[in-house]
Design a protein around this motif. Structure first.
Motif, PDB file in Angstrom:
ATOM      1  N   GLY A 188      52.304  47.136  34.645  1.00  0.00           N
ATOM      2  CA  GLY A 188      51.869  47.174  35.260  1.00  0.00           C
ATOM      3  C   GLY A 188      51.267  48.838  36.119  1.00  0.00           C
ATOM      4  N   LYS A 189      52.319  49.839  35.740  1.00  0.00           N
ATOM      5  CA  LYS A 189      52.284  50.980  36.710  1.00  0.00           C
ATOM      6  C   LYS A 189      51.342  52.033  36.002  1.00  0.00           C
ATOM      7  CE  LYS A 189      55.529  49.846  39.744  1.00  0.00           C
ATOM      8  NZ  LYS A 189      56.950  50.125  39.418  1.00  0.00           N
ATOM      9  N   VAL A 190      50.766  52.441  36.611  1.00  0.00           N
ATOM     10  CA  VAL A 190      49.495  52.797  36.297  1.00  0.00           C
ATOM     11  C   VAL A 190      49.881  54.810  36.735  1.00  0.00           C
ATOM     12  CG1 VAL A 190      47.233  54.137  36.224  1.00  0.00           C
ATOM     13  CG2 VAL A 190      47.934  51.748  36.542  1.00  0.00           C
ATOM     14  N   ALA A 191      50.151  56.032  35.537  1.00  0.00           N
ATOM     15  CA  ALA A 191      50.629  57.625  36.223  1.00  0.00           C
ATOM     16  C   ALA A 191      49.095  57.883  36.029  1.00  0.00           C
ATOM     17  CB  ALA A 191      51.489  57.672  34.981  1.00  0.00           C
ATOM     18  N   LEU A 192      49.137  59.103  36.273  1.00  0.00           N
ATOM     19  CA  LEU A 192      48.338  60.310  35.989  1.00  0.00           C
ATOM     20  C   LEU A 192      47.221  60.117  35.340  1.00  0.00           C
ATOM     21  CD1 LEU A 192      46.763  62.431  37.668  1.00  0.00           C
ATOM     22  CD2 LEU A 192      48.319  63.949  36.137  1.00  0.00           C
ATOM     23  N   ALA A 193      47.940  60.087  33.928  1.00  0.00           N
ATOM     24  CA  ALA A 193      47.229  60.275  32.883  1.00  0.00           C
ATOM     25  C   ALA A 193      47.485  59.182  30.985  1.00  0.00           C
ATOM     26  CB  ALA A 193      47.616  61.741  31.863  1.00  0.00           C
ATOM     27  N   GLN A 194      45.816  59.237  30.428  1.00  0.00           N
ATOM     28  CA  GLN A 194      46.349  58.087  29.216  1.00  0.00           C
ATOM     29  C   GLN A 194      46.261  58.480  28.744  1.00  0.00           C
ATOM     30  OE1 GLN A 194      42.681  56.425  27.796  1.00  0.00           O
ATOM     31  NE2 GLN A 194      43.348  54.315  29.285  1.00  0.00           N
ATOM     32  N   MET A 195      47.419  58.135  27.316  1.00  0.00           N
ATOM     33  CA  MET A 195      47.606  58.472  26.104  1.00  0.00           C
ATOM     34  C   MET A 195      47.144  57.742  25.557  1.00  0.00           C
ATOM     35  SD  MET A 195      52.126  59.265  26.587  1.00  0.00           S
ATOM     36  CE  MET A 195      52.083  57.354  27.254  1.00  0.00           C
ATOM     37  N   THR A 196      47.057  56.398  25.852  1.00  0.00           N
ATOM     38  CA  THR A 196      45.835  55.722  24.719  1.00  0.00           C
ATOM     39  C   THR A 196      45.545  54.357  25.690  1.00  0.00           C
ATOM     40  OG1 THR A 196      45.851  55.182  22.677  1.00  0.00           O
ATOM     41  CG2 THR A 196      47.817  54.190  23.768  1.00  0.00           C
ATOM     42  N   ALA A 197      44.564  54.017  24.783  1.00  0.00           N
ATOM     43  CA  ALA A 197      43.698  52.785  25.215  1.00  0.00           C
ATOM     44  C   ALA A 197      44.844  51.553  24.870  1.00  0.00           C
ATOM     45  CB  ALA A 197      42.620  52.250  25.233  1.00  0.00           C
ATOM     46  N   THR A 198      44.850  50.594  26.007  1.00  0.00           N
ATOM     47  CA  THR A 198      45.172  49.447  25.179  1.00  0.00           C
ATOM     48  C   THR A 198      45.227  48.722  24.156  1.00  0.00           C
ATOM     49  OG1 THR A 198      45.751  49.201  27.378  1.00  0.00           O
ATOM     50  CG2 THR A 198      46.358  47.101  26.045  1.00  0.00           C
ATOM     51  N   GLU A 199      43.891  48.509  23.556  1.00  0.00           N
ATOM     52  CA  GLU A 199      43.226  48.131  22.514  1.00  0.00           C
ATOM     53  C   GLU A 199      44.060  48.903  21.057  1.00  0.00           C
ATOM     54  OE1 GLU A 199      39.158  51.438  22.057  1.00  0.00           O
ATOM     55  OE2 GLU A 199      39.582  49.511  23.473  1.00  0.00           O
ATOM     56  N   ASN A 200      44.823  50.562  21.830  1.00  0.00           N
ATOM     57  CA  ASN A 200      45.127  51.304  19.908  1.00  0.00           C
ATOM     58  C   ASN A 200      47.007  51.121  19.952  1.00  0.00           C
ATOM     59  OD1 ASN A 200      42.729  52.630  19.655  1.00  0.00           O
ATOM     60  ND2 ASN A 200      43.120  54.047  21.267  1.00  0.00           N
ATOM     61  N   ILE A 201      47.158  49.661  20.445  1.00  0.00           N
ATOM     62  CA  ILE A 201      48.387  49.615  20.598  1.00  0.00           C
ATOM     63  C   ILE A 201      49.043  48.095  20.104  1.00  0.00           C
ATOM     64  CG2 ILE A 201      50.416  49.006  21.998  1.00  0.00           C
ATOM     65  CD1 ILE A 201      49.514  51.606  21.907  1.00  0.00           C
ATOM     66  N   GLY A 202      49.852  48.299  19.440  1.00  0.00           N
ATOM     67  CA  GLY A 202      50.146  47.075  18.217  1.00  0.00           C
ATOM     68  C   GLY A 202      51.238  46.275  19.375  1.00  0.00           C
ATOM     69  N   THR A 203      51.939  46.980  19.330  1.00  0.00           N
ATOM     70  CA  THR A 203      53.340  45.899  20.632  1.00  0.00           C
ATOM     71  C   THR A 203      53.867  46.247  21.511  1.00  0.00           C
ATOM     72  OG1 THR A 203      54.009  45.086  17.906  1.00  0.00           O
ATOM     73  CG2 THR A 203      55.597  44.882  19.285  1.00  0.00           C
ATOM     74  N   LEU A 204      54.629  45.664  22.106  1.00  0.00           N
ATOM     75  CA  LEU A 204      54.975  46.291  23.104  1.00  0.00           C
ATOM     76  C   LEU A 204      56.393  45.611  23.568  1.00  0.00           C
ATOM     77  CD1 LEU A 204      55.486  47.387  25.995  1.00  0.00           C
ATOM     78  CD2 LEU A 204      54.172  45.475  27.037  1.00  0.00           C
ATOM     79  N   ILE A 205      57.410  46.394  23.140  1.00  0.00           N
ATOM     80  CA  ILE A 205      58.143  45.845  22.908  1.00  0.00           C
ATOM     81  C   ILE A 205      59.089  46.190  24.896  1.00  0.00           C
ATOM     82  CG2 ILE A 205      60.899  45.770  22.318  1.00  0.00           C
ATOM     83  CD1 ILE A 205      60.001  46.573  19.815  1.00  0.00           C
ATOM     84  N   THR A 206      59.680  44.727  25.701  1.00  0.00           N
ATOM     85  CA  THR A 206      59.960  45.687  27.285  1.00  0.00           C
ATOM     86  C   THR A 206      61.460  43.892  27.761  1.00  0.00           C
ATOM     87  OG1 THR A 206      58.934  45.549  29.717  1.00  0.00           O
ATOM     88  CG2 THR A 206      58.036  43.855  28.344  1.00  0.00           C
ATOM     89  N   ASP A 207      60.955  43.795  29.189  1.00  0.00           N
ATOM     90  CA  ASP A 207      62.510  43.333  28.999  1.00  0.00           C
ATOM     91  C   ASP A 207      62.101  42.111  30.020  1.00  0.00           C
ATOM     92  OD1 ASP A 207      63.205  43.549  32.019  1.00  0.00           O
ATOM     93  OD2 ASP A 207      63.295  45.527  31.250  1.00  0.00           O
TER      94      ASP A 207
END
Length: 269
Positions: free
Chosen positions: A229-248
């Motif tokens: 939910g946080k947004v930093a300065l620069a985008q590395m890639t759009a959400t549509e390019n992500i296959g998996t998120l691993i978090t807690d």
């Protein structure tokens, strides 16, 4: 932009785990309040004034804060912690996330790309028992972790060294990532939201990691709940390019639902 600091005192910045946690906490407090007194810090951390003065002196010498009469205030942006202090945060969650990410990598001959970061470094530690695995990275920390293990092949990019993250960035690093095909890219993040995508504090680092993701068959983001939910300065890639998120399980559930709705598989470690 984050404040740069000298690499000559990285070890001093880190110190003992207890001191590292305290100094990271001091930076968090100053970032939130912009200015604090020594008395306020002593009450918050239960440390002596002499101990806190030494901490503030080290942080001020590196340009991370400005000393004031009886306290300290922010020096520019405190968004990006020095790499020596980052590993003190969410350690248990990062270990679980790293194990889950490493467990998803096939054990047969395979090539993965790893961006810099404490969570991705944890993934590298978990991969040391894999055989015939090629790790492509622009992180000096990750290359150092993997290099002693003969069953891992390490490909290091060129580039300009960022002392804040100990990563190589720029056109040489981007060229290396663009020339190599990898099965999975494992990407650390300073922020990940459904709307803004995966973000970091430095735009040059973002371009380098974008090149890494662009050549990967599958991209996995590893990020503890504080980054969701946080947004930093620069985008590395759009959400549509992500296959998996691993978090807690500390991640914002509403934001996780939005990320799932964008087509990302979410794994809670």
């Amino acid at each position: 932009m984050a404040t740069a600091y000298s690499t000559s005192t990285v070890a001093e910045l880190g110190g003992s785990p207890k001191r590292s946690r305290r100094m990271a906490g001091i930076l968090d407090t100053i970032a939130e309040r912009r200015e604090v007194s020594l008395a306020e810090l002593a009450e918050q951390f239960g440390s002596s004034a002499a101990t806190l003065r030494r901490d503030l002196t080290i942080l001020a010498d590196q340009g991370l804060i400005v000393r004031t009469h009886g306290g300290a205030k922010a020096a520019g942006s405190l968004a990006e912690l020095p790499v020596a202090l980052r590993d003190t945060r969410a350690q248990d969650a990062k270990r679980r996330i790293a194990r889950a990410a490493a467990g998803s990598i096939p054990r047969e001959r395979y090539a993965i790309a790893l961006s810099g970061g404490t969570t991705t470094a944890g993934v590298a530690r978990e991969l040391v028992n894999h055989a015939d695995l090629t790790i492509v990275t622009n992180s000096l920390s990750i290359a150092s972790l993997a290099a002693p293990h003969p069953r891992l092949r390490v490909v290091m990019t060129g580039g300009i060294l960022r002392p804040q993250s100990l990563e190589l960035v720029g056109v040489l690093a981007e060229g290396t990532f663009s020339a190599i095909n990898v099965g999975t890219a494992i990407l650390g993040a300073d922020g990940f939201s459904a709307e803004a995508g995966v973000t970091t504090h430095d735009e040059t680092e973002a371009r380098t990691n974008h090149a890494m993701v662009a050549k990967a068959q599958h991209t996995v983001v590893v990020a503890d709940g504080s980054k969701i939910g946080k947004v930093a300065l620069a985008q590395m890639t759009a959400t549509e390019n992500i296959g998996t998120l691993i978090t807690d399980d500390s991640a914002d559930p509403d934001e996780l639902d939005r990320i799932r709705s964008a087509g990302v598989t979410v794994i809670i470690a």
